[in-house]
Design a protein around this motif. Structure first.
Motif, PDB file in Angstrom:
ATOM      1  N   GLY B  50     -66.130   6.815 -44.196  1.00  0.00           N
ATOM      2  CA  GLY B  50     -65.824   5.266 -43.780  1.00  0.00           C
ATOM      3  C   GLY B  50     -67.581   4.319 -43.955  1.00  0.00           C
ATOM      4  N   ALA B  51     -68.019   4.621 -42.925  1.00  0.00           N
ATOM      5  CA  ALA B  51     -69.702   4.269 -42.718  1.00  0.00           C
ATOM      6  C   ALA B  51     -70.696   4.935 -44.528  1.00  0.00           C
ATOM      7  N   ILE B  52     -69.909   5.893 -44.735  1.00  0.00           N
ATOM      8  CA  ILE B  52     -71.023   6.008 -45.623  1.00  0.00           C
ATOM      9  C   ILE B  52     -71.277   5.295 -47.128  1.00  0.00           C
ATOM     10  N   LEU B  53     -69.228   5.393 -47.398  1.00  0.00           N
ATOM     11  CA  LEU B  53     -68.897   3.698 -48.569  1.00  0.00           C
ATOM     12  C   LEU B  53     -69.537   2.825 -47.355  1.00  0.00           C
ATOM     13  N   GLY B  54     -69.725   2.518 -46.286  1.00  0.00           N
ATOM     14  CA  GLY B  54     -70.032   1.093 -45.912  1.00  0.00           C
ATOM     15  C   GLY B  54     -72.077   1.569 -46.738  1.00  0.00           C
ATOM     16  N   LEU B  55     -72.382   1.864 -46.576  1.00  0.00           N
ATOM     17  CA  LEU B  55     -73.811   2.182 -46.577  1.00  0.00           C
ATOM     18  C   LEU B  55     -74.094   2.376 -48.027  1.00  0.00           C
ATOM     19  N   LEU B  56     -73.276   2.420 -48.897  1.00  0.00           N
ATOM     20  CA  LEU B  56     -73.569   2.980 -50.265  1.00  0.00           C
ATOM     21  C   LEU B  56     -73.398   1.203 -50.302  1.00  0.00           C
ATOM     22  N   MET B  57     -72.567   0.338 -50.476  1.00  0.00           N
ATOM     23  CA  MET B  57     -72.328  -0.718 -50.606  1.00  0.00           C
ATOM     24  C   MET B  57     -73.610  -1.601 -50.198  1.00  0.00           C
ATOM     25  N   LYS B  58     -74.124  -1.549 -49.161  1.00  0.00           N
ATOM     26  CA  LYS B  58     -75.227  -1.949 -48.703  1.00  0.00           C
ATOM     27  C   LYS B  58     -76.455  -1.326 -49.332  1.00  0.00           C
ATOM     28  N   TYR B  74     -67.616  -0.825 -57.430  1.00  0.00           N
ATOM     29  CA  TYR B  74     -67.172  -1.126 -55.970  1.00  0.00           C
ATOM     30  C   TYR B  74     -66.430  -1.709 -55.701  1.00  0.00           C
ATOM     31  N   ASN B  75     -65.186  -2.479 -55.834  1.00  0.00           N
ATOM     32  CA  ASN B  75     -63.881  -2.510 -55.274  1.00  0.00           C
ATOM     33  C   ASN B  75     -63.082  -2.068 -54.886  1.00  0.00           C
ATOM     34  N   GLY B  76     -63.759  -0.438 -55.644  1.00  0.00           N
ATOM     35  CA  GLY B  76     -62.932   0.525 -55.120  1.00  0.00           C
ATOM     36  C   GLY B  76     -63.453   1.013 -53.706  1.00  0.00           C
ATOM     37  N   VAL B  77     -65.050   1.425 -54.342  1.00  0.00           N
ATOM     38  CA  VAL B  77     -65.704   1.439 -52.289  1.00  0.00           C
ATOM     39  C   VAL B  77     -65.168   0.190 -51.018  1.00  0.00           C
ATOM     40  N   PHE B  78     -64.879  -0.853 -52.031  1.00  0.00           N
ATOM     41  CA  PHE B  78     -64.914  -1.763 -50.449  1.00  0.00           C
ATOM     42  C   PHE B  78     -63.434  -1.560 -50.112  1.00  0.00           C
ATOM     43  N   THR B  79     -62.642  -1.479 -50.966  1.00  0.00           N
ATOM     44  CA  THR B  79     -61.458  -0.618 -50.738  1.00  0.00           C
ATOM     45  C   THR B  79     -61.022  -0.171 -49.696  1.00  0.00           C
ATOM     46  N   LEU B  80     -61.249   1.262 -49.878  1.00  0.00           N
ATOM     47  CA  LEU B  80     -61.280   2.429 -49.796  1.00  0.00           C
ATOM     48  C   LEU B  80     -61.867   2.289 -48.603  1.00  0.00           C
ATOM     49  N   HIS B  81     -63.556   1.785 -47.826  1.00  0.00           N
ATOM     50  CA  HIS B  81     -63.763   1.367 -46.362  1.00  0.00           C
ATOM     51  C   HIS B  81     -63.369   0.740 -45.931  1.00  0.00           C
ATOM     52  N   GLY B  82     -62.067  -0.107 -46.481  1.00  0.00           N
ATOM     53  CA  GLY B  82     -61.401  -1.102 -45.348  1.00  0.00           C
ATOM     54  C   GLY B  82     -60.330   0.368 -45.377  1.00  0.00           C
ATOM     55  N   ILE B  83     -59.872   0.724 -46.436  1.00  0.00           N
ATOM     56  CA  ILE B  83     -58.317   1.489 -45.759  1.00  0.00           C
ATOM     57  C   ILE B  83     -58.543   2.501 -44.745  1.00  0.00           C
ATOM     58  N   LEU B  84     -59.686   3.284 -44.711  1.00  0.00           N
ATOM     59  CA  LEU B  84     -59.897   4.294 -43.782  1.00  0.00           C
ATOM     60  C   LEU B  84     -60.504   3.544 -42.492  1.00  0.00           C
ATOM     61  N   MET B  85     -61.532   2.747 -42.617  1.00  0.00           N
ATOM     62  CA  MET B  85     -61.512   2.234 -41.257  1.00  0.00           C
ATOM     63  C   MET B  85     -60.606   1.371 -40.826  1.00  0.00           C
ATOM     64  N   ILE B 473     -81.687  -2.823 -44.461  1.00  0.00           N
ATOM     65  CA  ILE B 473     -82.189  -1.447 -43.769  1.00  0.00           C
ATOM     66  C   ILE B 473     -81.564  -0.798 -42.030  1.00  0.00           C
ATOM     67  N   GLY B 474     -81.210  -2.545 -41.901  1.00  0.00           N
ATOM     68  CA  GLY B 474     -80.629  -2.279 -40.559  1.00  0.00           C
ATOM     69  C   GLY B 474     -79.187  -1.268 -40.618  1.00  0.00           C
ATOM     70  N   GLY B 475     -78.250  -0.739 -41.799  1.00  0.00           N
ATOM     71  CA  GLY B 475     -76.964   0.482 -42.601  1.00  0.00           C
ATOM     72  C   GLY B 475     -78.097   0.920 -41.881  1.00  0.00           C
ATOM     73  N   PHE B 476     -78.759   1.593 -42.502  1.00  0.00           N
ATOM     74  CA  PHE B 476     -79.721   2.849 -42.357  1.00  0.00           C
ATOM     75  C   PHE B 476     -80.201   3.147 -41.119  1.00  0.00           C
ATOM     76  N   ILE B 477     -80.638   2.342 -40.261  1.00  0.00           N
ATOM     77  CA  ILE B 477     -80.722   2.922 -38.681  1.00  0.00           C
ATOM     78  C   ILE B 477     -78.893   2.504 -38.443  1.00  0.00           C
ATOM     79  N   LEU B 478     -78.747   1.918 -38.652  1.00  0.00           N
ATOM     80  CA  LEU B 478     -77.114   2.016 -37.304  1.00  0.00           C
ATOM     81  C   LEU B 478     -77.234   3.593 -37.950  1.00  0.00           C
ATOM     82  N   VAL B 479     -77.029   4.289 -39.089  1.00  0.00           N
ATOM     83  CA  VAL B 479     -76.457   5.397 -39.409  1.00  0.00           C
ATOM     84  C   VAL B 479     -76.873   6.591 -38.971  1.00  0.00           C
ATOM     85  N   SER B 480     -78.530   6.603 -38.633  1.00  0.00           N
ATOM     86  CA  SER B 480     -79.193   7.322 -38.348  1.00  0.00           C
ATOM     87  C   SER B 480     -78.974   7.387 -36.806  1.00  0.00           C
ATOM     88  N   GLY B 481     -78.617   6.134 -35.783  1.00  0.00           N
ATOM     89  CA  GLY B 481     -78.311   5.988 -34.817  1.00  0.00           C
ATOM     90  C   GLY B 481     -77.441   6.791 -33.980  1.00  0.00           C
TER      91      GLY B 481
END
Lengths: 94, 536, 205
Positions: B50-58, B74-85, B473-481
């Motif tokens: 889910g986080a990777i899908l979120g990053l793709l959106m970012k 993009y529609n598919g990505v945010f749907t899957l991000h939502g369902i997964l998360m 940028i915040g998204g990338f920092i978050l995922v690396s953390g």
């Protein structure tokens, strides 16, 4: 054994409850043949509620269960009633 | 994961040899601790997908226009991000992982009431997850409705909605069975002497959560069944061209999905309530108020669903009524925040990684909560509805709340679960990166949301670009953390130092038994005589 | 390993099983609750269409099914009493009667549905799409609600068949009858839902 505290309902009691339920069923059917307008719905639901109460308390032994369980069952019905009422706050005024 | 347990007489649950060997000793496990760990591995995996899908959106949103994907993707990505998360991470998250692992221990029991049912709910959780992933791969293309499946679009779009809703239905069933198991466990399995008001507060939160899972989930179940029926047979419950009412779908959907928000946040609050007294070495302030506020949130939470629908054309009376109730539900949440902070007052605070996560939980939860009030009042809601303001609010509560509580719980209970300790320093650094990345990612979305940036859009006017870049940028920092944090935990589990039974000097029952616990948790049944939070 | 024997000691807690069953019944009630909510809203909107459509159904068949189901509910409650009194033979007969009643119910339902389907009235049929909104919704709800209810009848029957064989093999006895108690509770739930379905679907004025 844990079961010994459980209540055994006598056959006669169950049979009497059944008779009452049959009577109420016939009553509902006969009432709907009169034209009482909005009251019919209220009365049929009231009768259905009574029948439900009988099934819950005698057939399902709720009358002999712990207070906690009885409160929980009541709570579920209250919750459902609240959900219906609140939904109708939308539909009734739209 | 072996550790030198030979010197002690017990065998930990990780090493216990049951009927099955190897991988099957996990798949067929009925031990609540093993099931908890299984959920945890699955959920962390889904979380990273889910986080990777979120990053793709970012990445897509880093510049206006198309950058890396087409709008339909993009529609598919945010749907899957939502369902997964939502359905596979945050709803089962705390209760299935830490609830399974620690609820029986915290109330002094050997296991949950129905261990086999517990294993069954784990299996159907996996079955539902496989269905959700399958819906992405089948030939009609990934669903593009968003995780809310709003009708009438969901009844008419050509994508795989049936599979996705069936997946949500199955996952809901798993959630119901877990909730059922927990309620019975709490009623029947408490150790002798443990009254309801002697229970620790995490079980209290789980109890309230379990009631929501039990009573709200069937409503979404029947709604999704109706949706499937409508798509298969043109039944017309929700499609206005067939006489249906699309608003009715929204009502039914939110009758479940709003309480579901409390399924996410209540156990999170429970975790925080465990952590704060431990690291302040001070009795929790307002024990009863916290316990009862959990039930109050669960109860009132059932009645506020309409605040998701202010702009949908609902009647005026319904709007003010839902707004009023929404403000009421904020009160018990505020009571909890007040009690946490009062507990810290004059405590001997020890800032360890779990406490850092707990502190940042409170900070982020306050931001998320107060913006929630903004959304709960009709007048402001109409302005910001369906903008990224909602997205930001939602992530502050669900990620900043439930997510940070999940991380707090992992760091708090890790030594108990594995008998090992992770590296404090790395954990602190990871926390700092995550906290920074999180705020950079979501705070700008409040601002552009107020300025009018709609949610779920793949494109935007140029004036939002600065904020979008900061957010990306915040998204990338978050995922690396996050990667650093998980790396640190894996390292800790594999070659960390042996952890003592009670590394934090906690007072609840899980700290009175060896780490990791034995199969039956307790050598002899504990007898409880006092309040769970008691420090010398 | 030696500690296996420690774990084998199964802890039997009938109270827990019964509470679990009640909680499951709560979810079933709310599952149907969602449908009742949808029904009540559409009935309020299309009162006359719902009334006209309901005339298509036979009150007699509905009433017979109601009485059959009420009767079966009593027999299964009696079966539980019989087991508690250690009367295995009577219990088996009573469970048998319950299953027979369930079969009658499904038989009636089959004919009721069959007649509708023969007239081309079923979800997705061309006739259905030609109906006006109120009628369409009524029949959609009719099939959905009674269909889901019939599914629960089948599940309940399976549960009772299991109970039947367990009573026969003495696995359910007067010391350990929680499974039959739970099976009976489930059966009463099916009855309870029908008590509300019957007036709402068949008796609309």
């Amino acid at each position: 054994m844990a079961n010994n505290s459980s209540h055994t309902t006598e056959y006669v009691v169950l049979a009497r409850v059944l008779l009452l339920l049959m009577f109420l069923t016939i009553l509902t059917i006969s009432i709907t043949s009169y034209h009482l307008g909005a009251f019919t719905v209220a009365i049929t639901l009231l009768i259905a509620g009574t029948k439900g109460y009988l099934v819950l308390s005698y057939f399902m032994h709720l009358k002999y269960e712990s207070l906690l369980l009885r409160i929980l069952v009541g709570m579920v019905f209250v919750l459902f009633a609240l959900i219906i009422v609140i939904t109708f706050i939308d539909y009734a005024y739209r | 994961m072996s550790n030198g347990t030979s010197k002690i007489e017990y065998v930990s649950y990780l090493e216990h040899q049951g009927k099955y060997e190897g991988i099957f000793s996990w798949i067929f496990a009925t031990d609540h601790k093993r099931i908890g760990l299984l959920y945890m591995y699955a959920i962390i995996t889904f979380f990273f997908i889910g986080a990777i899908l979120g990053l793709l959106m970012k990445i897509e949103l880093i510049a206006p226009g198309e950058t890396i994907m087409k709008p339909q993707v993009y529609n598919g990505v945010f749907t899957l991000h939502g369902i997964l998360m939502i359905f596979m991470v945050v709803i089962p998250g705390l209760s299935a992982v830490f609830g399974n692992f620690f609820l029986p221990i915290l109330i002094g029991a050997k296991d949950v009431s129905f261990p086999k049912l517990n294993r069954f709910s784990w299996w159907i959780f996996i079955a539902g997850s496989i269905m959700a992933v399958a819906s992405q791969l089948m030939k009609d293309g990934p669903p593009d409705t968003g995780w809310t499946f709003y009708a009438p679009y969901s009844t008419s779009t050509g994508t795989n909605v049936i599979m996705a809703t069936a997946a949500a239905f199955v996952l809901g069933f798993s959630s119901i069975l877990t909730g059922l198991n927990f309620i019975v466990t709490i009623h029947q399995m408490r150790a002798p002497g443990m009254k309801f008001f002697n229970m620790p507060l995490f079980p209290w939160a789980l109890y309230a959560t379990a009631w929501i899972q039990l009573l709200a989930t069937p409503i979404i179940g029947i709604t999704l069944l109706m949706l499937i029926g409508e798509r298969l047979f043109a039944i017309g419950f929700f499609d206005p061209t067939l006489g249906g009412d699309p608003l009715l779908f929204q009502h039914l959907f939110w009758i479940y999905s709003h309480p579901a928000v409390y399924v996410m946040i209540l156990p999170a609050m429970g975790v925080i309530t465990e952590i704060i007294p431990t690291f302040c070495q001070k009795q929790i302030y307002g024990y009863k108020a916290i316990a009862i506020s959990s039930l109050a949130i669960a109860g009132v939470g059932f009645l506020v669903w309409g605040h998701h629908m202010y702009t949908s054309g609902m009647s005026e009376n319904a709007r003010w009524f839902f707004s009023l109730l929404t403000f009421i539900v904020a009160v018990p949440s505020a009571i909890k925040v007040f009690n946490w902070i009062s507990t810290m007052y004059k405590g001997s605070i020890d800032v360890k990684p779990p406490f850092l996560y707990a502190l940042s939980f409170i900070f982020l939860f306050i931001i998320g909560g107060t913006t929630g009030l903004l959304l709960g009042s009709v007048a402001t809601n109409v302005q910001v509805h369906d903008t990224s303001f909602v997205v930001a609010h939602f992530h502050y509560i669900v990620f900043g709340g439930m997510g940070f509580a999940f991380f707090a719980a992992i760091h708090y209970w890790f030594p108990k679960m594995y008998g090992k300790m992770y590296d404090y320093k790395r954990a602190n650094i990871a926390w700092g990166i995550i906290f920074l990345g999180f705020n950079l990612l979501y705070f700008p979305q409040f601002i552009i949301g107020i300025e009018g940036m709609p949610r779920r859009y793949f494109d935007y006017p140029i004036q939002f670009q600065t904020s979008q870049i900061i957010s990306s940028i915040g998204g990338f920092i978050l995922v690396s953390g996050l990667i650093l944090m998980v790396f640190n935990l894996i390292q800790g589990a594999r070659k960390g130092k042996l952890a003592p039974a009670n590394p934090w000097n906690g007072s609840t029952l899980e700290w009175q038994i060896p780490s990791p616990p034995s199969l039956e948790n307790f050598d002899e049944e504990p007898v409880i005589k006092k309040n769970p939070y008691y420090y010398k | 390993m030696s500690e296996n024997k420690l774990h084998i000691e199964e802890h039997r807690d009938d109270e827990a099983s019964k509470l679990g069953m009640w909680l499951f019944i709560f979810t079933e009630l709310l599952l149907f609750g969602g449908l009742f909510l949808v029904y009540s809203i559409f009935r309020a909107q299309y009162t006359t269409s719902f009334h006209e459509s309901s005339l298509e159904l036979s009150v007699t068949i509905g009433a017979i099914n109601t009485i059959v189901l009420l009767f079966s509910s009593m027999t299964i409650a009696m079966a539980l009493s019989a087991i508690q009194k250690n009367n295995k033979k009577l219990a088996l007969i009573l469970i048998g009667i319950t299953l027979f009643c369930a079969a009658i119910f499904l038989f009636n339902k089959y004919f009721e549905w069959g007649a509708k389907i023969e007239h081309g009235l079923y979800p997705g049929s061309t006739l259905m799409t030609l109906l006006d909104r109120g009628h369409l919704l009524y029949f959609s709800l009719y099939f959905f609600m009674t269909g889901l209810h019939a599914l629960h009848i089948v599940i309940g029957m399976i549960l009772l068949i299991v109970c039947y064989f367990k009573v026969k093999s003495q696995n359910i006895n007067n010391q350990n009858y929680v499974l039959l108690e739970n099976g009976a509770l489930y059966w009463h739930l099916v009855d309870l839902i029908w008590i509300f379905l019957f007036p709402l679907i068949y008796l609309i004025t």
